[in-house]
Write an enzyme that holds these catalytic residues in place. Sequence first.
Site, PDB file in Angstrom:
ATOM      1  N   HIS A   1      -3.629   8.384   7.987  1.00  0.00           N
ATOM      2  CA  HIS A   1      -2.202   8.089   8.103  1.00  0.00           C
ATOM      3  C   HIS A   1      -1.821   6.768   7.438  1.00  0.00           C
ATOM      4  O   HIS A   1      -0.627   6.462   7.312  1.00  0.00           O
ATOM      5  CB  HIS A   1      -1.786   8.060   9.577  1.00  0.00           C
ATOM      6  CG  HIS A   1      -0.492   8.768   9.841  1.00  0.00           C
ATOM      7  ND1 HIS A   1       0.603   8.653   9.015  1.00  0.00           N
ATOM      8  CD2 HIS A   1      -0.112   9.612  10.833  1.00  0.00           C
ATOM      9  CE1 HIS A   1       1.599   9.374   9.495  1.00  0.00           C
ATOM     10  NE2 HIS A   1       1.191   9.976  10.589  1.00  0.00           N
ATOM     11  N   ARG A   2      -2.792   5.974   7.015  1.00  0.00           N
ATOM     12  CA  ARG A   2      -2.457   4.764   6.265  1.00  0.00           C
ATOM     13  C   ARG A   2      -1.930   5.115   4.877  1.00  0.00           C
ATOM     14  O   ARG A   2      -1.105   4.387   4.310  1.00  0.00           O
ATOM     15  CB  ARG A   2      -3.697   3.861   6.120  1.00  0.00           C
ATOM     16  CG  ARG A   2      -4.214   3.287   7.425  1.00  0.00           C
ATOM     17  CD  ARG A   2      -5.521   2.555   7.200  1.00  0.00           C
ATOM     18  NE  ARG A   2      -6.577   3.456   6.701  1.00  0.00           N
ATOM     19  CZ  ARG A   2      -7.815   3.052   6.428  1.00  0.00           C
ATOM     20  NH1 ARG A   2      -8.157   1.785   6.603  1.00  0.00           N
ATOM     21  NH2 ARG A   2      -8.710   3.927   5.987  1.00  0.00           N
TER      22      ARG A   2
END
Length: 439
Positions: free
Chosen positions: A410-411
């Site tokens: 999700h980064r």
Amino acid sequence: MPEPAADDDGHVLEFRLPDLGEGLADGDLVSWAVAVGDTVELNQTIAEVETAKAVVALPSPFSGVVVELLAQPGDTVPVGAPLIRVRNDLEVSAPPTAEPRTNVLVGYGPEAESTSRRGKPTPSMAANTPSTHRAAATPAARKLAKELGIDLWFVAGSGPEGAVTVDDVRSAVPVTQPRTPARLGDVVPAPSNGHVTDGDGLIEPTAREERTPVAGIRKRTAAAMQASSRTIPQASTFVTVDCTASMELLDHLRTTKSFEGLTLTPLALVAKATLAAIAEYPGINTAWDEQNQEIVTKHYVNLGIAVASERGLMVPNLKEAQTLSLRELCREISWAADTARSGNATPNDLRGGTFTLTNVGVFGVDAGVPLVNPGEAAILCLGSIRKRPWVFRDELAVRWVTTLGLSFDHRMVDGELGARFLATTAGFLEDPLTLLSRI
């Protein structure tokens, strides 16, 4: 590769475990190809060592007569630790100092120049590989600790530079009182560590349990998955797909001469759909540069194919997969699976992946939530393809249906990008004719 060390008379040479590449700190000795008293020639294979990547053959850097083997099969040997001593009556020359040296993966020679379209990686593009630190110990101490089920991290070392010795391991064995015979009806609790101790203080496994040492591929896979869970903020999304048109296309292509002799599986078509979706959403094919706090977008796809083998999970990758046709993907996927299962995959086959496919459907599972491989941004999971009731053109029909799952970092990948990528992949499978220009 570490230079061979010689004793005072300059005749006994000591070969130390060389740097096996990719930041690996150790290797597990699989087998010796020589014994004490054997004569070895220059570059003759003397042993096999298993790393996180593959089984590597170690060639002898000198010739002579074997006088001592310094490790046993099953030992975990740190890089730089001595492996073998060979007597050589020739004069030992000093190692050159002027020429810069290049690390070579032993058993495969110098790494060939990359044939990919990308340039050499810069420091900012380096994959973020977690380091794994180990308690320093002699090979004999490691072997004894493994037999006794003792964690070396909790043993104080008295050897050079604090290394744990055999005596240190023996001192760590719990001292127990002599056992008294159990009376009929007594309840004897099982030890919490899964071992029983006899009257002499020796620890032996219970008959009700079986312990399998975790080494080689399994040990490194465990470390990588632990790092994945600990360091990567992961999210997942799913889509259920009517892939009837894809199954019909595969049936047709199998009858054509172009695919004669090839194993054309749904995974190959899913791989093609995935590559087409990556071309539309390159943000899914990225890596996280922790040092520079940058997202590295890769305009090439080294497509990893997860393969279950006897040695554990292996992920050989297809270099520059975006350039492969469907026919070439069939051949390359079959080759990758066969190579991994046979244990013949080289470190080069297993490193450098940018995106991974895993197929849990072959085990009869409808869906899965795989962990993202460190150094990648996402992994796509293919579930089983079954005939199911499905609403098709406003009528209930029996169709071929599967579930695709995407796990992502999700980064780098937000929910919108992950969803759009997955929906696009599913769309290619629902209407594979849209892939014709790419097949």
